[in-house]
Design a protein around this motif. Sequence first.
Motif, PDB file in Angstrom:
ATOM      1  N   SER A  99      -0.233  -8.760   6.650  1.00 39.10           N
ATOM      2  CA  SER A  99      -0.789  -7.239   5.826  1.00 39.10           C
ATOM      3  C   SER A  99      -1.671  -7.375   4.899  1.00 39.10           C
ATOM      4  O   SER A  99      -2.401  -6.164   4.256  1.00 39.10           O
ATOM      5  CB  SER A  99       0.233  -8.001   4.481  1.00 39.10           C
ATOM      6  OG  SER A  99      -0.195  -9.375   4.116  1.00 39.10           O
ATOM      7  N   TYR A 137       6.695  10.608  12.003  1.00 41.86           N
ATOM      8  CA  TYR A 137       6.186  10.715  13.131  1.00 41.86           C
ATOM      9  C   TYR A 137       7.365  11.327  13.863  1.00 41.86           C
ATOM     10  O   TYR A 137       7.921  11.514  14.590  1.00 41.86           O
ATOM     11  CB  TYR A 137       6.134   9.650  13.874  1.00 41.86           C
ATOM     12  CG  TYR A 137       4.921   8.706  13.168  1.00 41.86           C
ATOM     13  CD1 TYR A 137       3.657   8.749  13.787  1.00 41.86           C
ATOM     14  CD2 TYR A 137       4.368   8.106  12.434  1.00 41.86           C
ATOM     15  CE1 TYR A 137       2.833   8.091  13.701  1.00 41.86           C
ATOM     16  CE2 TYR A 137       3.539   7.875  11.470  1.00 41.86           C
ATOM     17  CZ  TYR A 137       2.769   6.834  12.931  1.00 41.86           C
ATOM     18  OH  TYR A 137       1.308   6.415  12.124  1.00 41.86           O
ATOM     19  N   CYS A 179       4.698   0.693  -5.972  1.00 42.57           N
ATOM     20  CA  CYS A 179       3.858   2.777  -4.821  1.00 42.57           C
ATOM     21  C   CYS A 179       4.996   3.014  -4.818  1.00 42.57           C
ATOM     22  O   CYS A 179       5.466   3.499  -4.478  1.00 42.57           O
ATOM     23  CB  CYS A 179       2.842   1.953  -3.981  1.00 42.57           C
ATOM     24  SG  CYS A 179       3.505   0.916  -2.673  1.00 42.57           S
ATOM     25  N   CYS A 208       5.504   3.870  -1.496  1.00 44.08           N
ATOM     26  CA  CYS A 208       5.477   3.625  -0.023  1.00 44.08           C
ATOM     27  C   CYS A 208       7.055   4.665   0.269  1.00 44.08           C
ATOM     28  O   CYS A 208       8.060   4.093  -0.411  1.00 44.08           O
ATOM     29  CB  CYS A 208       5.487   2.323   0.764  1.00 44.08           C
ATOM     30  SG  CYS A 208       6.412   0.695  -0.468  1.00 44.08           S
ATOM     31  N   ASN A 244       0.846  -1.096  -0.283  1.00 42.86           N
ATOM     32  CA  ASN A 244       0.159  -0.180  -0.108  1.00 42.86           C
ATOM     33  C   ASN A 244       0.630   0.991  -0.127  1.00 42.86           C
ATOM     34  O   ASN A 244       2.269   0.981   0.363  1.00 42.86           O
ATOM     35  CB  ASN A 244      -0.750  -0.278   1.146  1.00 42.86           C
ATOM     36  CG  ASN A 244      -1.733  -0.815   1.233  1.00 42.86           C
ATOM     37  OD1 ASN A 244      -2.275  -1.349   0.034  1.00 42.86           O
ATOM     38  ND2 ASN A 244      -2.205  -1.263   2.656  1.00 42.86           N
ATOM     39  N   THR A 262       0.613   3.709   1.503  1.00 44.94           N
ATOM     40  CA  THR A 262       1.151   4.500   3.330  1.00 44.94           C
ATOM     41  C   THR A 262       1.972   2.995   3.459  1.00 44.94           C
ATOM     42  O   THR A 262       2.019   3.551   5.541  1.00 44.94           O
ATOM     43  CB  THR A 262      -0.194   4.693   4.030  1.00 44.94           C
ATOM     44  OG1 THR A 262      -0.913   3.341   3.525  1.00 44.94           O
ATOM     45  CG2 THR A 262      -1.337   6.123   3.237  1.00 44.94           C
ATOM     46  N   ASP A 263       2.833   1.849   3.558  1.00 46.51           N
ATOM     47  CA  ASP A 263       3.013   0.781   3.933  1.00 46.51           C
ATOM     48  C   ASP A 263       4.637   1.386   4.409  1.00 46.51           C
ATOM     49  O   ASP A 263       4.804   3.038   3.516  1.00 46.51           O
ATOM     50  CB  ASP A 263       3.451  -0.068   2.877  1.00 46.51           C
ATOM     51  CG  ASP A 263       2.323  -1.198   2.761  1.00 46.51           C
ATOM     52  OD1 ASP A 263       1.182  -0.671   3.437  1.00 46.51           O
ATOM     53  OD2 ASP A 263       1.932  -1.497   2.226  1.00 46.51           O
ATOM     54  N   GLU A 302      -6.162  -4.110   8.759  1.00 38.83           N
ATOM     55  CA  GLU A 302      -6.019  -2.322   8.267  1.00 38.83           C
ATOM     56  C   GLU A 302      -5.403  -1.200   8.822  1.00 38.83           C
ATOM     57  O   GLU A 302      -6.509  -0.318   9.315  1.00 38.83           O
ATOM     58  CB  GLU A 302      -7.037  -2.487   7.520  1.00 38.83           C
ATOM     59  CG  GLU A 302      -8.299  -2.539   6.695  1.00 38.83           C
ATOM     60  CD  GLU A 302      -7.447  -2.138   4.921  1.00 38.83           C
ATOM     61  OE1 GLU A 302      -7.352  -1.421   5.115  1.00 38.83           O
ATOM     62  OE2 GLU A 302      -7.399  -4.256   4.703  1.00 38.83           O
ATOM     63  N   ASN A 303      -3.689  -1.577   9.623  1.00 39.35           N
ATOM     64  CA  ASN A 303      -3.856  -0.816  10.412  1.00 39.35           C
ATOM     65  C   ASN A 303      -2.975   0.401   9.382  1.00 39.35           C
ATOM     66  O   ASN A 303      -2.392  -0.215   8.218  1.00 39.35           O
ATOM     67  CB  ASN A 303      -2.248  -1.441  10.886  1.00 39.35           C
ATOM     68  CG  ASN A 303      -2.306  -2.559  12.234  1.00 39.35           C
ATOM     69  OD1 ASN A 303      -3.151  -2.320  12.688  1.00 39.35           O
ATOM     70  ND2 ASN A 303      -1.418  -2.885  12.281  1.00 39.35           N
ATOM     71  N   CYS A 304      -2.682   1.681   9.825  1.00 39.27           N
ATOM     72  CA  CYS A 304      -1.717   2.374   9.285  1.00 39.27           C
ATOM     73  C   CYS A 304      -1.325   3.201   9.701  1.00 39.27           C
ATOM     74  O   CYS A 304      -1.762   3.771  10.583  1.00 39.27           O
ATOM     75  CB  CYS A 304      -3.063   3.382   8.406  1.00 39.27           C
ATOM     76  SG  CYS A 304      -2.041   4.391   6.965  1.00 39.27           S
ATOM     77  N   PRO A 305      -0.249   2.878   9.355  1.00 39.65           N
ATOM     78  CA  PRO A 305       0.259   2.915   8.311  1.00 39.65           C
ATOM     79  C   PRO A 305       0.844   0.897   8.789  1.00 39.65           C
ATOM     80  O   PRO A 305       1.801   0.495   9.834  1.00 39.65           O
ATOM     81  CB  PRO A 305       2.367   3.762   8.502  1.00 39.65           C
ATOM     82  CG  PRO A 305       2.313   3.906   9.979  1.00 39.65           C
ATOM     83  CD  PRO A 305       1.198   4.232  10.448  1.00 39.65           C
ATOM     84  N   ARG A 306       1.399   0.775   7.849  1.00 42.16           N
ATOM     85  CA  ARG A 306       1.388  -1.109   8.018  1.00 42.16           C
ATOM     86  C   ARG A 306       3.154  -0.621   7.713  1.00 42.16           C
ATOM     87  O   ARG A 306       3.954  -0.171   6.765  1.00 42.16           O
ATOM     88  CB  ARG A 306       1.105  -2.090   6.936  1.00 42.16           C
ATOM     89  CG  ARG A 306      -0.388  -2.510   6.657  1.00 42.16           C
ATOM     90  CD  ARG A 306      -0.583  -3.440   5.786  1.00 42.16           C
ATOM     91  NE  ARG A 306      -0.044  -2.858   4.298  1.00 42.16           N
ATOM     92  CZ  ARG A 306       0.037  -3.113   3.615  1.00 42.16           C
ATOM     93  NH1 ARG A 306      -0.660  -5.301   3.613  1.00 42.16           N
ATOM     94  NH2 ARG A 306       0.320  -3.352   2.159  1.00 42.16           N
TER      95      ARG A 306
END
Length: 345
Positions: free
Chosen positions: A147, A267, A172, A174, A84, A86-87, A150-154
Motif C-alpha cells: 500500500s 481500461y 474515498c 475509489c 487512495n 484512485t485505488d 506509488e502504483n496507480c492504480p493500486r
Amino acid sequence: MSNLGASSNSLLSSVTEPCLEDPKNEKANMDLIFERYKDRFTALPKEKGWHTKNLYLYQGHWYPSKYLFSIANVMGSQETFQANPTDIYLATLPKSGTTWMKALMFAIVNRTKYKNNSLSTHMLLLSNPHDCLPFIENEILRTNPTSVVENCPRIFATHTPYTSLPQSIIDCSCRIVYMCRNPKDVLVSLFHFANKLRDDSLGPITFEEAFKMFCEGVTPSGPYWDHVKGYYKARLEHPTRILYLTYENMSADTANNVKHLAEFLGYPFTKEEEAAGIVEEVVKMCSFENLREVNKHGNIRAGIPKPAFFREGKVGDWNNHLSDEMSQILDQITKEKFHGLDISF
Ligand code: PAP
C-alpha cells in the motif's frame, strides 16, 4: 500479448517467481498482530472454525482466530489501512471467484505493460493471482506493505464485509468490484478448501457439519447473506462506484463481462484490441484450465498450496453434494434473507 496459454509453461522454468516479502517475516508479524489485538477479541463470541480451530464474531461477521484474514488482521487493517481515491478494490466472500477475478483484473489493467514482452515475463504465468494482487487484510503483516508503493492504480482484494471496511475506503471515491456466487457452490467450495487446509489435530470436517455451520451463518467473513447484502445495498447507494458481478454470469458470458469490467476499471478495450482478439486472450489466460495448469505445484506466499485454489471451477457442482432436503433448506434461507432484493444467480 499473444497466445497466452499454459502450453508456454516450458518457457518458465528459468524465471524466478516474484517475491514481495519474506514469508518468515509475515509469520513473525502475524504473531505480533495476534498479540496486539488478542485482548480485544478473546472475550467475543466464538464458534468452531472451518480451516482454523475457531471463528470469532466481530461487527456481525465471523473471522478466524489466527492465520490469514484473522480477526486481528481485520482490526489492524481498520486502524491502519489508508485508501487512495484512485485505488480499485475487489471484494468477495471466500470461494466466490476471488482467484479468477484477481487474475482478470490484473490482466486487464496490466495488458499494455506486457504487450510486447516475451510470454515468460507475464506475472500470471509465473505466479498465482494471489501473489499478484494483495489483500488489504494482509498488508499489516508486511514490513514493506504494497500500500505504500506509488502504483496507480493500486489494486487490492478484500474479504471484509462492506460495513467493516477501513473507513478510508468507504469515504474515498475509489472503485469496488464485488463478485458473489450461488450460496450452494460457495458452501461446497469452502467445505473442500477447509478440509485441505485443516490441521491434522483438528481432523476433517464432515459435509453435514459444514452445511449446519453455513446455514447458521458461521463462515469466514460470513454470514454469506449479510456479506452479499452489504455490498448489494452499497451499490444501490453508489451505482457508479461499485460493480456487482456474479460467478454465474461471468461463467456464462466471460468475454462480454470482461469488456464491461475493463470499462468499469477505466481500461476499456479499444476497437483495435477487440479486432485483434485481445479480449479472448485475456479470457483464455485467466481461464480455469490455464490457471490450474500454471498453478500445479508450489505454495502461494502465504503458504497455501496453489492447487487448492483450483478444484472444479464449475457452476452447479453443489448438485453432487447437497441432498434435496439440504438444497430446499438453503433455498428457503436465501429466499428469506434476500427478500425484497433483486439478487439471483
Ligand atoms: P479464495 O476466496 O479463497 O481466494 P476463490 O478463488 O474465491 O477462493 O474460490 C475458489 C473457487 O473458484 C474454486 O471453486 P470450486 O471449489 O467450486 O471448484 C475454484 O475452482 C474456482 N476458480 C478458481 N479459478 C477459477 C477460474 N479461473 N475460473 C473459474 N473458476 C475458478
